[in-house]
Structures are given as C-alpha cells and as structure tokens.
Scaffold this active site. Structure first.
Site, PDB file in Angstrom:
ATOM      1  N   HIS A 175       0.839  -1.193   0.000  1.00 29.32           N
ATOM      2  CA  HIS A 175       0.000   0.000   0.000  1.00 29.32           C
ATOM      3  C   HIS A 175       0.879   1.251   0.000  1.00 29.32           C
ATOM      4  CE1 HIS A 175      -3.874  -1.864   0.291  1.00 29.32           C
ATOM      5  NE2 HIS A 175      -3.444  -2.668   1.236  1.00 29.32           N
ATOM      6  N   ARG A 444      -5.354 -11.699  -4.013  1.00 25.47           N
ATOM      7  CA  ARG A 444      -6.569 -10.998  -3.574  1.00 25.47           C
ATOM      8  C   ARG A 444      -7.242 -10.356  -4.768  1.00 25.47           C
ATOM      9  NH1 ARG A 444      -7.900  -5.664   0.066  1.00 25.47           N
ATOM     10  NH2 ARG A 444      -6.352  -4.717  -1.300  1.00 25.47           N
ATOM     11  N   GLU A 565     -15.229  -6.025   5.180  1.00 20.52           N
ATOM     12  CA  GLU A 565     -14.594  -4.712   5.253  1.00 20.52           C
ATOM     13  C   GLU A 565     -15.459  -3.602   5.832  1.00 20.52           C
ATOM     14  OE1 GLU A 565     -11.744  -4.020   1.767  1.00 20.52           O
ATOM     15  OE2 GLU A 565     -13.270  -5.325   0.895  1.00 20.52           O
ATOM     16  N   ASP A 605     -11.206   0.138   5.663  1.00 24.56           N
ATOM     17  CA  ASP A 605     -12.463   0.509   5.035  1.00 24.56           C
ATOM     18  C   ASP A 605     -13.593   0.607   6.041  1.00 24.56           C
ATOM     19  OD1 ASP A 605     -12.164   0.797   2.018  1.00 24.56           O
ATOM     20  OD2 ASP A 605     -11.090  -1.059   2.386  1.00 24.56           O
ATOM     21  N   ARG A 643      -4.689  -4.558   9.278  1.00 23.59           N
ATOM     22  CA  ARG A 643      -4.372  -3.320   9.985  1.00 23.59           C
ATOM     23  C   ARG A 643      -3.473  -2.439   9.125  1.00 23.59           C
ATOM     24  NH1 ARG A 643      -1.122  -3.948  14.498  1.00 23.59           N
ATOM     25  NH2 ARG A 643      -2.267  -2.525  15.845  1.00 23.59           N
ATOM     26  N   ARG A 777      -9.618   5.299  -1.733  1.00 20.84           N
ATOM     27  CA  ARG A 777      -8.999   4.270  -0.906  1.00 20.84           C
ATOM     28  C   ARG A 777      -8.740   4.815   0.496  1.00 20.84           C
ATOM     29  NH1 ARG A 777      -7.716  -0.132  -3.430  1.00 20.84           N
ATOM     30  NH2 ARG A 777      -7.705  -0.133  -5.689  1.00 20.84           N
TER      31      ARG A 777
END
Length: 950
Positions: A175, A444, A565, A605, A643, A777
């Site tokens: 990320h 994913r 989520e 999220d 996390r 996001r």
C-alpha cells in the site's frame, strides 16, 4: 518503547556551528544517571553533521536562514512566544522557490536523522536491560514464557505442542504510504550501522575519527540523494522493495529468534533435549499478488514476483553453504562421521584430492552443486558462484532440508554438537521456514470481479443462465452444481473478455507455481468485499478451472479467505460463515485444509465507512460472533487482521492490540498486515525487526494461553459500548457522508489531489475516477488528514458519543466509562490509541489548511464542526481517563511529540503556501514544476516527522 509506536521519546537535532565536526564523547559516569543522554548526543552529532552539510553545499546564508526558522519555531512552540510566531511566518512567507526547497529538505532530514537515532537508542536500552539482568519486559519472549510457566497447567512440552499447531504471520503489503525511496533507506541504514559501531565498540582515537568521517560522508550522500521518485513505482519495483527486508532482516533474524526460543524451552525442561519447533512464525506477502484495484498485477507479474522470491531464498542458501563449507573443515581421523554423512560425501561431485579426507566439506560441496542446479532449473539462469560440477536438482525444499539434517545428526552424534548450533542451525531453520518460495504470496481480488468472470463463463457455457440476475439462493444453487462436477466451464476454443482471460491466467499461474515452488508458495486467495456465501463459491469455481480445486478428490490447494470490510459486512460476517459451514460440499473441501478456516477483517475501510469508534466496536463484535460460530461447527478459526500503520486504519502497538482480542479469537494462529511506512519502521533495522517479531510471538502466546472461562465482559460494558458506537456512527456519517459540500471541503483543505500525483505506489488513489469519498482508498484518505495535522479518522465522533451517553445517564455514566477503561482491555486500548492521535493533532495548523477552501461559508461550517468535535473529544477522553492533559500516562511519548512539533510546523506552513500558489497557477492553466516538487518534498518531510503516513 516499541518500534510500532508512532513516536519515540527524544528531542530533535540542532544545527550547532560552534561544535562543527566534533566527535561525541564516550559515555561518562554522569551520563549513566540519565538513560537518554546517549540519545541526545547521537542527535546532536547528526544535527551538527547535517548543519555542516547544509553550509558546505548551500552556503552560509542558507544555513543561517534555516537556523533562524528553527530557533523561532522552537521559541513559539516551547515558550508560546507570539513575536517568534510572527517572525517565523514573515520569514516563511518571503521564501523564494529555491529557499523553500532548501528549508523543506533540511527540516525533513532533521526528522529522518532523529528517527535513526531513536531506533538506535531503542536497541541500546534493550541491550542495557539484558546486560543488567532486569526482569523481562512485557512484550518479550522471556516475559511471555515466564507468564506461561507461572500457570501450573503449562510446561515446556506443552509449549512445544502449542507451537506445533501455531501460525503467526506478519504479511507485507505494498500500500502506497511508504513515501521514502529505497535509496534514502539505504543511506539511513549506513548511518544506523555507524552509530551502532560507536555505541558498542571502544574505539581508538583513529577509529573514532574514521567513524566520524564515514558518518559525514553518509549524511552528505543522504543530502545529495533525491528524496522523490521521478517515475511511478511499478509492481515489480514494489516487489523489490519488499524483498530488501528479507535480505536485511528476516532471513537472518527469524532463525535467531527460533534458536533463542528453543534454547529457553530446553533450559526450562532439560528432559526435552534439544527441541526443534515447527515453522510457526513465517512472513507472508501481498506484493505481486494483490489485484484488488490494481490492474498492473497480471499473471506475468505474479510469475515474475514468485521467481524473484525464489532467487532471494536460493541465493541466501547458496551463500550460507559457501561459508559453511569453509568452516566445517573437519578431517577424518580427528573426528568421526555417520554412515549417512559418508554416503552423502561419496555422492558429491567434488573429487578434489585436497578434500578427500574432509567428508563434511565434500558433502557440502555436493549439496551446493544440487542447489545450484535447482537454481538453474527453477530460474533459468546460473547463480553468481558456480558449483564444482553438475548435479541433480532438488525435487523440493524438504530434500534439501534432509541433507542438511544429515550434517546436523552426524555432528551431534560424533562430539561436534557445538558446531551444529552455529551457521548450520540457522541455515536448517531458514530452509524449513522459507523453503524455495521465501514467503507465501497471497492472491486478492474484489468479489465484483469474480462475479463478472463467473457470470461470463456460465453464460457462454450455458446460454440464458443470467447468473447475475439470480438472488443469493439461486446463485448458490448454480455454483454448487458446478462444484459437484469435475467438468470445466472454460473452453480453450472460446475468446473471453480481457478481464476473464486475465483472472483465469492468474489462477493458472498459481497452479504452475505450486508445481514449481511447492504448495507453500501460494496458500491464500482473499476475496475483498465479501458479503455473502456466493462470493466464496464463485472463487471456488474459478479455482476449479485452474485445477486448484479438484471435486472428485475433495481436494482444495489454497485457503478461501473472505474479507469483511464495511460496517455492514462485519455485522453479517458470522451469519455468512454459519451458512457457508452448513454446505456439505464446502465442509468436505475444508476437511482438505485441516478443518481450519481463515477470515480477514478490514480495519481501513470499516473506519472510513463508519468512523474510528464504530469500526473498532464492529470488529470486536464480529470476532466474538465468529468464535461462537466456529466453535459450534468444530472449525478452527484463524483471523487475518488487515491493519494499517495509523490508528485511523487499525494501527497502534501490536502487543496491546493482540492482548485486547476477545477470548478465543487468537487460538495460537494470527496473521496481520504490515503496511507502508510501518514495514520500514519495524523491519528496516535487523535488531528492531527481531524485537517486533518477538512481540508478535509473545502477544500471541500470552493471549492464547489465557485461562479459559475468564470472567466475561460485563453486560453493562457491552451495552454502553453499543450506545457509544451508535452515537459516534451518526456523528461521523453525518459529517463525512451527509454534509453537503464535505467532499469539496476535503479535496480543497488537504493534499489529497497532490498525493494522488505522488509516485508512492503502483495503485491508483481511488477505485474509480472521480472525487467521491466512497470510491477513495482508505490509505490516501488517512494520509491526507495526517498531513494537515487533524488525524480525523482516528477520533471523530467520540466526543459526540460520550456527550450523548452522559446526557442519557447523568448519574452513573461517567463512573461506568471510567470503570470500563480500568477493567476492559479493549476499551483501554481504544482510548490509548486515540490519546496518541489527539496529541498529534493541531488545530492551529489545521486551520491554515482549512483556509484553502474557497467557499468561506462552507469552510467555517465544516471546520467549525471539526474544531468543536475535537475539543469535545479531548474533554471526554480526559474525563474518562482522569488525566490532566493528553498523554499524561506516557510522559516520554508526550515529550517526543512536543519536541517534534517545532520541526514539523515550518513544513506544514510551507506546504500550505505552496498549495495555494500551485492551485492559483493551475486555475490559470499553468503549473510550475518547482512548486509541485516542493509540495511533494513537504509531503515526504511531514510523513517522516510523523512516522505515520497512513
């Protein structure tokens, strides 16, 4: 303090021209009375070297300008000097573009260097505790084992059994919150190593001068290295960045951690002999397998990532074998060898007469030759160091491990056990943990993608199926019908959409990876946005197409992992799993996976969806409900915690977070993501990395071995928490999703638009084009609020919630909340994390960002609400905890934050001015790249100063 804390206690450096180039004095008797004195000395040294560099590279005028800014900022922050504030603003407002860049870089590097010194001080203090023989500290393995042995029902043999069934796995993700370039991180690694050398060694004057000169060169290199990337990261770049932590930390420190734990167990129970634990602690990765919202992760990228993983693992083993061969020079006649070892040596292609009487070396040469052949077979190229001759490749990592075990057993049986406990021990452990795959790579994808792919496959195979038009029951019926047959849906003679072709290619690549590297290479397929049973069955159908699910054999080669989520998804999670477990076909597949099921919970999220308090409560409730469902069905639960680094995305100290889990939620197995800048902070330094790995093991052990049947959480606590959550949810949603103009306010008052253009990751900032908060996001959402010093995702709604709760219960409400924070670890951890976030927030700085909003009425309406909520939240927190001020319970962290602010304030001030100029120019159709560059530099600097970007 742990490295996963957002700050460490220390002052920041000064540019001191009067002590240019002086070496730091050795620890004196007076310093020993002040444990932070060495830290201050390190920071002063680095600050002086940075000052020297600025003056030498930019000139005396630049040095003096930066010093004036620093001094005024310190005076204003520490003495509340209004005149200093005005002078500071005047200086900053008058900066030229070139001066702005110099100021931003200088203050950014203040923070970079302070971070290095803090990490080194953490290592220093940990070593001091060990040397002094202090009682084990919470979070250490020694403390966890002490707690375990205090329970008469637990012994060393029982702990060995516990670890046999345990799985603890931090999972690296790509990320885009790691704003530092790898080149910068490399410079910082050199500086850290040189500081460590000064601390541990008694240097001669000549050695001290050489060390100081090396530090001066490293700081100069840092200054002359570009902070920003000139091109956007590719997925392969991200894979490379992730792999660097294996070379630096994991490949070396994981074997040492295992060895230390095994030795502690052996010492506690000599009858155990020398126990060798199962490979319960492993590092996973998403980098190269996470396709959710990232179109650049293709089958080709996945295969390349897997090959890069294998190259790192095999390269490490080859290097270790090369050194081991030089060390095990044992000669026959001086030492005996087992028949198995002699046979291994006899099979070696090494026929040199110089090693004819050295069976261990000959055996190692043979192992090396086979591993080099494996390298060529798997990767299609030769390793850097060639073998003595050709040999057969290994069929798998288990075969390599068996040959190494032959060496081990022979050494132990023939009086050389001490030699078996050195490099060979660590290599054997590395092979058992990392195999030929290095790290399990998760796949994913979003459930919407799976749905579209399955719908297309069904429609072309059975026209008129109209899968997407069916309700949930109809979808499940169709999917179960497909799962009952081995007949494939996809045909090689049909041309499918690019999306469908791409997804099928991914799963086929995963199947090839299993055949090439072993089934451990890809263990998990994660389904984002899971909201019902059909989402899991769709993935099962796609796995069947690739041969990863074989109905006739009742075989499933990977775990199907639902990711819940949003707040709504978390509330439905237990019901979804209940219905899933009621399906005989799925239970049959689950049997192939050892009757264990992993469930992933999304922190980021859910927070963006419902706010900090409601997200935490929804996660806690979902875990408790899942524990009950899994126990009822006899399925072992493994939770995967998604996390982030910041509190607004589920971050905070890992130790307390794991201990705060509901009873039965850990059960010896836990996975959790390590994201963005947290990866560097936790694992960039090998010793800090080992400590953080140890924290995960200790917390998991302590939580799993808590006495069963402990007093349940009082119903009054649960009822109060639900009331708080309902009120906080209404306040948060009311601001973020129901206030007209909030979207405009957010985009104009933060750096979100500029973050979207920063080259900090391969994935877009939003899932869709546009500015909707729903599509943004969670990472850039939190990142943006951090930059403007509001940290809104980490606290908003709490004040309103407490206010409403106390109004409804004027008599005992506050006393109940105070009791909750004393007696309920979940609530205490929630408030502790919020305390840290509030201490980093700054309304004065935030108001400058709010001034960027063009609509004055909108600005005042929304910022006024945020300001009021922040004040109410602080008051509520202090009332509940009994503190007089924020972080009163953590004075070291409080001091650290207070000392950091003077070095962050100028960066924020400059950033606001640059944003104003940039947007004015953009409105006129012109963009000054120097201003845009300055904005990006300031983003980098503030992120470094906060040590928490998103």
């Amino acid at each position: 303090m742990r490295a996963d804390s957002p700050f460490h206690a220390c002052p920041l450096p000064e540019l001191d021209p009067d002590r240019r180039g002086q070496a730091v004095p050795l620890l004196t008797e007076n310093m020993t009375q002040d444990k932070d004195a060495p830290l201050r000395e390190d920071i002063r040294l680095l600050g002086r070297l940075l000052g020297d560099t600025v003056r030498d590279q930019q000139g005396a005028a630049a040095f003096e300008l930066i010093e004036r800014i620093r001094q005024n900022s310190v005076r204003f922050r520490r003495d509340d000097d209004i005149a200093a504030r005005r002078e500071l603003e005047d200086i900053l407002d008058a900066l030229s573009r070139e001066q702005t860049i110099q100021v931003v870089r200088a203050f950014s590097y203040f923070s970079h260097l302070a971070n290095i010194a803090e990490d080194q001080h953490h290592i220093r203090r940990s070593r001091a505790h060990l040397i002094a023989g202090s009682a084990p500290r919470a979070g250490s393995l020694a403390h966890a084992l002490t707690e375990a042995f205090a329970d008469e029902a637990t012994d060393a043999a029982g702990l060995v059994e516990f670890f046999d069934a345990a799985l603890i796995s931090p999972v690296l993700t790509a990320h885009p919150t790691e704003v530092q370039r790898k080149s910068i991180l490399n410079c910082e690694t050199v500086i850290a190593r040189l500081l460590d050398e000064r601390d541990r060694m008694q240097l001669t004057p000549e050695e001290a001068e050489a060390n100081l000169e090396a530090l001066r060169r490293a700081v100069l290199t840092l200054w002359q290295t570009r902070m920003l990337r000139t091109a956007k990261l590719s997925v392969i770049d991200e894979v490379n960045n992730g792999l660097s932590y294996f070379d630096t930390t994991f490949l070396h420190e994981l074997p040492r951690l295992y060895a230390g734990l095994e030795d502690r167990l052996a010492a506690a129970a000599p009858a155990l002999g020398a126990p060798e634990l199962a490979a319960f602690l492993q590092v996973g990765s998403w980098i190269g397998g996470d396709r959710d919202g990232n179109p650049y992760v293709t089958a080709e990228v996945l295969e390349r990532a897997l090959a890069m993983h294998a190259a790192v693992a095999l390269g490490h083993y080859l290097d270790e074998l090369h050194v081991l061969g030089s060390q095990l020079s044992l000669g026959l006649g001086l030492v005996s060898a087992s028949e198995a070892l002699l046979a291994l040596a006899a099979r070696s292609p090494d026929h040199s007469p110089h090693r004819s009487g050295e069976p261990y070396r000959r055996a190692i040469s043979g192992i090396y030759a086979r591993l080099a052949a494996t390298y060529r077979h798997l990767l299609g190229s030769a390793p850097a160091r060639h073998a003595v001759a050709e040999a057969e490749p290994y069929a798998g990592a288990a075969a390599l491990a068996e040959d190494l075990d032959v060496l081990h057993r022979s050494l132990v049986a023939n009086g050389s056990g001490a030699l078996a406990r050195g490099r060979l021990r660590h290599l054997r452990r590395a092979v058992k943990v990392f195999g030929f795959h290095l790290a399990p790579l998760d796949l994913r994808q979003n459930s919407d993608v799976h749905e579209r792919v399955v719908a297309e496959l069904l429609e072309l195979a059975r026209p008129g199926t109209a899968y997407s038009s069916h309700d949930e029951a109809g979808r499940c019926a169709l999917l179960l019908e497909e799962l009952a047959t081995a007949r494939p849906l996809a045909s090689p003679h049909v041309r499918y959409s690019d999306e469908t072709e791409g997804e099928l290619a991914i799963f086929r690549a995963a199947r090839r990876a299993h055949l090439r590297y072993g089934a451990e290479a890809i263990r998990n397929c994660i389904i984002s946005k899971t909201d019902d049973v059909s989402d899991l069955l769709e993935l099962a159908v796609l796995l069947k197409e690739a041969g990863l699910l074989r109905p006739l054999e009742h075989a499933l080669d990977v775990n199907l992992v639902p990711l819940f989520e949003t707040i709504g998804d978390l509330e439905q999670a237990a019901g979804v799993m209940e219905r899933l477990f009621a399906l005989p076909i799925y239970r049959g597949l689950l049997a192939a996976r050892g009757h264990a099921q992993e469930v992933m919970l999304g922190y980021s999220d859910s927070n963006k969806d419902g706010g900090f308090l409601t997200s935490g409560w929804a996660l806690y409730k979902a875990e408790g409900e899942l524990v009950e469902v899994f126990a009822r069905h006899g399925v072992r639960l493994r939770l995967f915690h998604g996390r982030g680094g910041s509190v607004g995305r589920g971050g905070g100290p890992s130790y307390q977070a794991i201990l705060a889990q509901p009873e039965g939620a850990v059960q010896g197995q836990i996975r959790l993501t390590e994201q963005g800048e947290v990866i560097g902070a936790k694992y960039g330094n090998p010793e800090v990395g080992r400590r953080n790995l140890e924290v995960l093991v200790a917390a998991t052990l302590e939580t799993s071995l808590r006495p069963a049947g402990a007093a349940p959480t009082p119903p009054a606590f649960l009822e109060a928490m639900q009331q708080l959550s309902d009120a906080a949810f209404a306040a948060y949603r009311g601001l973020v999703y129901e206030t007209e103009g909030f979207e405009q306010y957010f985009w104009e008052s933060t750096v979100i638009a500029e973050i979207a253009g920063l080259n900090i990751g391969s994935r877009p900032a939003s899932r869709k084009k546009g500015t909707r908060i729903e599509d943004l996001r969670a990472i850039p959402w939190v990142f943006s609020w951090s930059q403007c010093r509001l940290m809104l995702p980490g606290w908003f709604g709490f004040g309103s919630a407490v206010q409403a709760f106390l109004a409804a219960r004027p008599g005992d409400g506050l006393a109940l909340l105070q009791r909750m924070v004393r007696e309920w670890s979940f609530f205490a951890t929630l408030l502790s994390n919020m305390d840290m976030v509030l201490a980093k927030s700054d309304l004065a700085i935030a108001s400058r960002y709010a001034a960027l909003v063009k609509d004055a009425a909108l600005r005042e309406a929304i910022f006024g609400r945020i300001r009021a909520e922040l004040q109410t939240t602080v008051e509520a927190l202090l009332a509940i905890t009994g503190q007089a001020g924020l972080l009163d319970g953590n004075p070291l962290l409080k001091r650290s934050i207070r000392n950091r602010f003077p070095y962050l304030d100028p960066l924020n001030h400059v950033q606001v001015e640059l944003l104003r100029r940039h947007r004015e120019q953009a409105a006129d159709g012109s963009v000054d790249e120097r201003i845009r560059n300055g904005i990006h530099l300031s983003i980098n600097g503030i992120a470094a100063g906060l040590r928490n970007s998103g």
